[in-house]
Design an enzyme around this catalytic site. Sequence first.
Site, PDB file in Angstrom:
ATOM      1  CD  GLU A  79       9.568   5.563  -8.272  1.00  0.00           C
ATOM      2  OE1 GLU A  79       9.121   6.506  -8.002  1.00  0.00           O
ATOM      3  OE2 GLU A  79      10.491   5.289  -9.176  1.00  0.00           O
ATOM      4  CD  GLU A 110      -5.902   2.037 -25.402  1.00  0.00           C
ATOM      5  OE1 GLU A 110      -6.493   2.961 -26.024  1.00  0.00           O
ATOM      6  OE2 GLU A 110      -4.376   2.180 -25.090  1.00  0.00           O
TER       7      GLU A 110
END
Length: 268
Positions: A79, A110
């Site tokens: 963004e 992860e």
Amino acid sequence: MEATTEQSSHYNNLEKMSVGELLQNINNEDKTVPLAVEKALPQIEALVKGVAERMRNGGRLFYIGAGTSGRLGVVDASECPPTYGVPFDMVIGIIAGGNGAIRKAVEFAEDDAEQAWQDMLAYNITAKDVVVGIAASGRTPYVIGGLKTANTNGCLTGCIVCNSGSPVAAEAQYPVEVITGPEFVTGSTRMKAGTAQKLVLNMLTTSVMIQLGHVKGNKMVDMQLSNYKLIDRGTRMVMSETGLDEATAANLLKTHGSVRKAVEAAGR
């Protein structure tokens, strides 16, 4: 460390609650998040100052995380270019398991402590850059390993975690610990912890971009004019800054391609 994010919910027998009760109780928990963020403001301030200094000197901001935390970093990074007109690679969000993990969980991604640094090397990371690890638990090996290697390579490091005294925070030069406590659904850190991380990310990049000069007054003067809504907003911004009529402001904006350049061309 005590993982309060994993402690049992303050509520039980959730399946027996009415929809109204569920919504009210979730909202009650959500109300505690901004207060938890407020307690971490001094840590956030230190991180913002460190990031802004590096970026003024040509550094970039990397986010690394897994699962919800990784997705939030990708969202915040994606963004920044349309909002502030910065290059697409100035803020980079990296999620364990690659871009496919944005939509579908990648098993055990992860748990690889070496992969985050390898993922950042693909972007030619240097000692000028900043790495911020995002991990609700503060125990994610992908993030721990990435921060550790970033430190040894001269990067500035920070983190956003939701437990105190975590391994992730121990590796960060500028740790941000927002202690959100047990989730409404036990262990579901996409809820309060995710909300807290999103709030901190908003504060981080908004404050940094203001420090870097991408806001004038309260306007996003460098935003990308990528749709009609934003062109209309940009036109109104030019009108507000210059006092010009709509047609003239719209023409200036179209000619110069940004609110900042249009206002400068008007000599205001």
